[in-house]
Motif scaffolding. Structure first.
Motif, PDB file in Angstrom:
ATOM      1  N   SER A   9      85.375  -2.968  80.312  1.00  0.00           N
ATOM      2  CA  SER A   9      84.979  -2.029  79.321  1.00  0.00           C
ATOM      3  C   SER A   9      85.459  -2.525  77.963  1.00  0.00           C
ATOM      4  O   SER A   9      86.514  -3.059  78.070  1.00  0.00           O
ATOM      5  CB  SER A   9      85.324  -0.628  79.651  1.00  0.00           C
ATOM      6  OG  SER A   9      86.594  -0.757  79.725  1.00  0.00           O
ATOM      7  N   ASN A  10      84.782  -2.367  76.793  1.00  0.00           N
ATOM      8  CA  ASN A  10      85.316  -2.890  75.617  1.00  0.00           C
ATOM      9  C   ASN A  10      84.676  -1.757  74.674  1.00  0.00           C
ATOM     10  O   ASN A  10      83.581  -1.226  74.316  1.00  0.00           O
ATOM     11  CB  ASN A  10      84.643  -4.247  75.561  1.00  0.00           C
ATOM     12  CG  ASN A  10      85.561  -4.824  74.338  1.00  0.00           C
ATOM     13  OD1 ASN A  10      86.792  -4.434  74.228  1.00  0.00           O
ATOM     14  ND2 ASN A  10      84.941  -5.853  73.970  1.00  0.00           N
ATOM     15  N   LYS A  11      85.504  -1.932  73.534  1.00  0.00           N
ATOM     16  CA  LYS A  11      84.880  -1.161  72.082  1.00  0.00           C
ATOM     17  C   LYS A  11      85.178  -2.227  71.119  1.00  0.00           C
ATOM     18  O   LYS A  11      86.372  -2.543  71.014  1.00  0.00           O
ATOM     19  CB  LYS A  11      85.542   0.237  71.940  1.00  0.00           C
ATOM     20  CG  LYS A  11      85.220   0.952  70.843  1.00  0.00           C
ATOM     21  CD  LYS A  11      85.775   2.235  70.764  1.00  0.00           C
ATOM     22  CE  LYS A  11      85.246   2.768  69.464  1.00  0.00           C
ATOM     23  NZ  LYS A  11      85.478   4.466  69.518  1.00  0.00           N
ATOM     24  N   LEU A  28      79.979  -0.295  72.226  1.00  0.00           N
ATOM     25  CA  LEU A  28      80.721   0.014  73.257  1.00  0.00           C
ATOM     26  C   LEU A  28      80.053  -0.713  74.455  1.00  0.00           C
ATOM     27  O   LEU A  28      78.607  -0.781  74.317  1.00  0.00           O
ATOM     28  CB  LEU A  28      80.338   1.550  73.765  1.00  0.00           C
ATOM     29  CG  LEU A  28      81.108   2.599  72.741  1.00  0.00           C
ATOM     30  CD1 LEU A  28      80.977   3.802  73.228  1.00  0.00           C
ATOM     31  CD2 LEU A  28      82.607   2.566  72.998  1.00  0.00           C
ATOM     32  N   PHE A 128      89.087   2.289  77.242  1.00  0.00           N
ATOM     33  CA  PHE A 128      88.716   1.491  76.190  1.00  0.00           C
ATOM     34  C   PHE A 128      89.585   1.160  75.205  1.00  0.00           C
ATOM     35  O   PHE A 128      90.556   1.918  74.910  1.00  0.00           O
ATOM     36  CB  PHE A 128      87.483   2.206  75.704  1.00  0.00           C
ATOM     37  CG  PHE A 128      86.100   2.524  76.397  1.00  0.00           C
ATOM     38  CD1 PHE A 128      85.149   1.477  76.335  1.00  0.00           C
ATOM     39  CD2 PHE A 128      85.921   3.131  77.162  1.00  0.00           C
ATOM     40  CE1 PHE A 128      83.822   1.496  76.928  1.00  0.00           C
ATOM     41  CE2 PHE A 128      84.794   3.429  78.107  1.00  0.00           C
ATOM     42  CZ  PHE A 128      83.831   2.445  77.876  1.00  0.00           C
TER      43      PHE A 128
END
Length: 276
Positions: A9-11, A28, A128
């Protein structure tokens, strides 16, 4: 060991630097891979709900359609993203982008997140990152407000109209004090530091600070000491600082005192233990 379920997961935010009231994008992403349930693959994650709330220094102004699922604004700072299933038959990445605007007086390096929460049916633990963005705000001063309008109506069949618009006041009044001074008997080849200090005197002989200037006077090259005339030292004296006690604005007399401090910059003195 092969990863299954939610694997990343990443932001992200871009650009990394904006000006006051500027816009930037938030991206996102979440990636899932099918899980093996006794030889029968099942989605990596189902009933996903991601709630992203941005810092109070920002507001969300636009929301793109996500690559998977649906997204909606809960309020001006919160977006909710729902995905029924992710990573059904193979590794799959879902992406959501939205546009954020800086608001308020926050400056410097600011965390974009206030909070980001994730939940799904499988109870995966997903976090995140909390990216930062650099906000640069110049200092803006608006010394004069917009003038109050005078309402005028001209009838449909009228060619002209006469009105009395009343009285208006002159704005941003003030005076400029320009000073000449002569520094006496200045030795050759020596610069002079000159301070000019201005105060205003009220009706009770109390002094109020109005300005100071620090000047470097270049050295002259004459053979002997000479008087050096310094011209056109200017001070701005807004009428809003008038302490005369009268209300007739620029028609009033105002009293000031001007003081001078001067000394040589260059000299022949050297302490015994100092190497110049």
């Amino acid at each position: 060991m092969k990863l299954m379920g939610v694997v990343s997961s990443n932001k992200e935010v871009y650009p990394s630097k904006i000006e006051c009231d500027g816009l930037f994008k938030v991206k996102l992403t979440v990636t899932a891979e099918p899980e093996d349930d006794k030889g029968a693959p099942k989605p990596g994650a189902t009933d996903i709900v991601i709630t992203d709330k941005v810092n109070s220094c920002f507001k969300i102004v636009a929301l793109s359609t996500p690559s998977k699922g649906t997204a909606s604004l809960v309020d001006s700072r919160t977006v909710e993203w729902k995905i029924a299933a992710l990573g059904d038959k193979k590794r799959e990445t879902a992406t959501l982008e939205f546009t954020v605007q800086h608001v308020g007086s926050c400056t410097g390096s600011i965390e974009v997140n206030e909070s980001v929460t994730y939940s799904d049916k499988e109870k995966h633990k997903v976090t995140f990152p909390s990216p930062k963005i650099e906000v640069e705000c110049g200092i803006v001063v608006v010394p004069e407000g917009c003038p109050a309008p005078v309402n005028v109506t001209i009838g449909g069949c009228d060619d002209a109209v006469e009105i009395d618009a009343g009285k208006i006041d002159l704005e941003s009044l003030g005076r400029i004090l320009q000073i000449d001074v002569t520094i006496r008997n200045v030795c050759p080849h020596k610069r002079v530091a000159l301070a000019v200090i201005v105060t205003e005197v009220d009706s009770k002989d109390k002094e109020h600070k109005r300005g100071v200037k620090i000047l470097t006077i270049p050295a002259h090259t004459r053979a002997n000491c000479q008087d050096v005339e310094v011209r056109c030292i200017k001070f701005v004296l807004p009428e809003s600082l008038d302490v005369s006690g009268s209300t007739d604005s620029i028609c009033d007399s105002r009293k000031f005192k001007v003081r001078f401090i001067s000394h040589y910059i260059d000299n022949d003195f050297t302490c015994c233990d100092v190497i110049m």
